[in-house]
Scaffold this active site. Structure first.
Site, short mmCIF file in Angstrom:
data_model
loop_
_atom_site.label_atom_id
_atom_site.label_comp_id
_atom_site.label_asym_id
_atom_site.label_seq_id
_atom_site.Cartn_x
_atom_site.Cartn_y
_atom_site.Cartn_z
N LYS A 299 11.93 3.55 -3.26
CA LYS A 299 11.32 2.36 -2.66
C LYS A 299 12.40 1.63 -1.89
O LYS A 299 13.59 1.75 -2.21
CB LYS A 299 10.74 1.44 -3.75
CG LYS A 299 9.69 0.47 -3.25
CD LYS A 299 8.34 1.14 -3.12
CE LYS A 299 7.28 0.20 -2.59
NZ LYS A 299 5.93 0.77 -2.67
P1 NAD Z 1 -0.26 -6.00 3.08
O1 NAD Z 1 0.95 -6.70 3.51
O2 NAD Z 1 -1.03 -5.24 4.08
O3 NAD Z 1 -1.26 -7.06 2.40
C1 NAD Z 1 -0.90 -7.92 1.37
C2 NAD Z 1 -2.04 -8.86 1.10
O4 NAD Z 1 -1.70 -9.69 -0.03
C3 NAD Z 1 -2.34 -9.83 2.25
O5 NAD Z 1 -3.74 -10.05 2.33
C4 NAD Z 1 -1.65 -11.11 1.81
O6 NAD Z 1 -2.24 -12.28 2.39
C5 NAD Z 1 -1.88 -11.06 0.32
N1 NAD Z 1 -0.93 -11.87 -0.45
C6 NAD Z 1 0.39 -11.96 -0.27
N2 NAD Z 1 0.93 -12.82 -1.16
C7 NAD Z 1 -0.10 -13.25 -1.91
C8 NAD Z 1 -0.20 -14.15 -2.99
N3 NAD Z 1 0.87 -14.78 -3.47
N4 NAD Z 1 -1.42 -14.37 -3.53
C9 NAD Z 1 -2.51 -13.73 -3.04
N5 NAD Z 1 -2.49 -12.87 -2.03
C10 NAD Z 1 -1.29 -12.64 -1.46
O7 NAD Z 1 0.16 -5.08 1.84
P2 NAD Z 1 -0.59 -3.79 1.30
O8 NAD Z 1 0.02 -2.61 1.96
O9 NAD Z 1 -2.06 -4.01 1.35
O10 NAD Z 1 -0.08 -3.77 -0.21
C11 NAD Z 1 -0.72 -4.52 -1.24
C12 NAD Z 1 -0.32 -3.97 -2.59
O11 NAD Z 1 -0.69 -2.58 -2.67
C13 NAD Z 1 1.18 -3.99 -2.89
O12 NAD Z 1 1.39 -4.18 -4.26
C14 NAD Z 1 1.64 -2.59 -2.49
O13 NAD Z 1 2.84 -2.22 -3.12
C15 NAD Z 1 0.46 -1.79 -2.99
N6 NAD Z 1 0.32 -0.47 -2.38
C16 NAD Z 1 0.25 -0.32 -1.04
C17 NAD Z 1 0.10 0.95 -0.50
C18 NAD Z 1 -0.09 1.18 0.98
O14 NAD Z 1 -0.38 2.32 1.37
N7 NAD Z 1 0.06 0.18 1.83
C19 NAD Z 1 0.04 2.07 -1.34
C20 NAD Z 1 0.11 1.88 -2.73
C21 NAD Z 1 0.24 0.60 -3.23
#
Ligand code: NAD
Length: 453
Positions: free
Chosen positions: A145
């Site tokens: 990561k």
């Molecule tokens: P992203 O940046 O696209 O979206 C994040 C979202 O969380 C946004 O809507 C933001 O407004 C919201 N957010 C941020 N801080 C917040 C808070 N304090 N309270 C409430 N909402 C909040 O990120 P993503 O890629 O959608 O990732 C989200 C989660 O999924 C993370 O934990 C990431 O590690 C995990 N994840 C992502 C992927 C991927 O393919 N992108 C894969 C596996 C896991």
């Protein structure tokens, strides 16, 4: 850390890969077994949560102590200084990390996060979870990561590009299509991956396989953008069968409306006919018992920058969303959201972890006592890395799959993984999380022993 404990990362590289002196000074190999930092305000740090679950799994299967220690600690931790000229001419120094946790089953693999709270403890935790996630999905990768401590909303597009290129050049010596393959995570996307791929390719020749989550035009895979959300929906569908939850009558609350949260909401609403009754983002949350249409929430986000304010919805805080009455709660934002301070108030009948590490082990104990099953992150959100694997395989073969092939193969892997996680948790009489940890640890341990490390 004492200077003796520090080891230049270049010592591990081939002579042709030695670093110029200027770059060397910023790169330090951290000592193995560095203890996690002091507990944070939620009582436990992200890495402490992972270690707790890991120790529980290892104890349950009585894994050989040396193998357990070998798998537990990250292989390599890189901290880099990133000087960036801002648009106003001033120099800003940012700090970035790449933690390579384990590569027993294949090249290191894991996303890059841009967030003001990124620190070594968090990246270490997320890297460890990637090793376990790729093992649960049974795809030929290890775990890593990366991240930069930055609030990207305060940077212009040009500043973000310069920061991304600087970061890529500083971690250049440890990444590569057969060594370590980054991908998007919180606040990074296909655009950031394009800059990373371009920067790496400027030194090594055209290398689409060095990152996944790229735009289609640059070798990205059809279906990658939505893959994590699609996997979350498949995880929910399978778990609903086990726990006899009628999804046609269920109301789902989703915290987060970024890549993962919004794609989850879209597939639930538009493909599966499942009602999404609450959605949150960084600015707050919205609720409508009759259901929120995905396209309305998206329009609100696109026009105002947040889902908050959508007509016909009640405004909630993010804390209220987590504790509201609903059938399914899907945390899809950040880690540590469900903790000792709020778990007792959670009313959902089922939790599906779209985010990484959203639940502390203290919260897990409370959910177990309340009979609320938690479908764990290392299975539930593995759709993203699975389609990243498809993308990487397509890049290596210089071949493109059709969208329907991606969706079909993803479904196959998600269903096999769910069956294996469930079997493991039943065999050892543990939660789905510990069952998934055991399954993953057994697979990584097997590979480690076969390789003779
Ligand atoms: P992203 O940046 O696209 O979206 C994040 C979202 O969380 C946004 O809507 C933001 O407004 C919201 N957010 C941020 N801080 C917040 C808070 N304090 N309270 C409430 N909402 C909040 O990120 P993503 O890629 O959608 O990732 C989200 C989660 O999924 C993370 O934990 C990431 O590690 C995990 N994840 C992502 C992927 C991927 O393919 N992108 C894969 C596996 C896991």
């Amino acid at each position: 850390m004492g200077s003796k404990a520090k080891k230049k990362i270049s010592e591990k590289r081939k002579p042709s890969q030695q670093l110029p002196k200027k770059v060397k000074k910023n790169i330090v190999l951290q000592q193995k077994n560095t203890p996690p930092p002091a507990a944070d305000k939620k009582n436990v740090s992200p890495y402490q949560v992972v270690l707790h679950n890991y120790e529980t799994a290892v104890k349950k299967i009585q894994l050989d102590e040396e193998i357990a220690l070998l798998i537990k600690t990250p292989d390599r931790e890189l901290r880099v200084e990133l000087p960036v000229k801002m648009d106003d001419g001033k120099l800003n120094i940012f700090i970035g990390y790449r933690v390579q946790h384990n590569n027993a089953r294949g090249p290191y693999k894991g996303g890059i996060r841009y967030h003001q709270d990124v620190d070594l403890d968090e990246v270490r935790a997320l890297a460890s979870l990637m090793t376990l996630k790729t093992a649960v999905a049974d795809i030929p990768f290890g775990g890593a990561k990366g991240g930069i401590t930055v609030n990207p909303s305060q940077l212009s597009k040009n500043e973000l590009e310069r920061l991304t290129r600087e970061f890529t050049s500083k971690i250049d010596l440890v990444i590569g299509p057969s060594e370590d393959i980054p991908a998007p995570d919180v606040n990074t996307n296909a655009g950031v991956m394009s800059w990373m791929m371009d920067e790496y390719s400027s030194r090594h020749g055209y290398s689409p396989g060095v990152v996944t989550g790229k735009p289609i035009e640059l070798g990205g895979s059809l279906g990658r953008e939505e893959a994590t959300g699609r996997g979350v929906c498949l995880a929910l569908r399978e778990a609903a069968k086990t726990y006899k939850l009628d999804l046609k009558k269920a109301g789902v609350a989703i915290q987060g409306f970024g890549n993962v949260g919004s794609n989850t909401a879209r597939i639930l609403d538009e493909e599966m006919g499942v009602k999404v009754i609450a959605i949150g983002d960084v600015q707050g949350a919205i609720y409508n018992q009759r259901g929120i249409r995905y396209r309305d929430a998206l329009h609100q986000l696109k026009t105002t920058g947040s889902v908050v304010g959508l007509k016909g919805c009640v405004k909630l805080s993010n804390e209220e969303l987590l504790e509201m009455k609903c059938d399914v709660l899907i945390p899809a934002a950040l880690d540590g959201q469900l903790h000792a301070g709020n778990a007792a108030n959670v009313k959902a009948k089922l939790i599906v972890e779209a985010a990484n590490n959203p639940t502390t082990f203290e919260a897990d104990e409370i959910f177990a006592s309340k009979n609320i099953p938690v479908v764990p992150d290392i299975f539930a959100n593995s759709g993203g890395v699975t389609v990243s694997y498809f993308e990487w395989a397509q890049n290596m073969q210089r071949f493109r799959w059709e969208y329907s092939t991606v969706v079909r193969e993803l479904e196959k892997i998600m269903m096999n993984s769910y069956a294996a996680v469930q079997k493991s948790s039943e065999k050892y009489k543990v939660t789905l999380r510990i069952g998934a940890f055991i399954l993953a640890v057994e697979r990584v341990a097997k590979a480690t022993m076969l390789r003779g490390k």
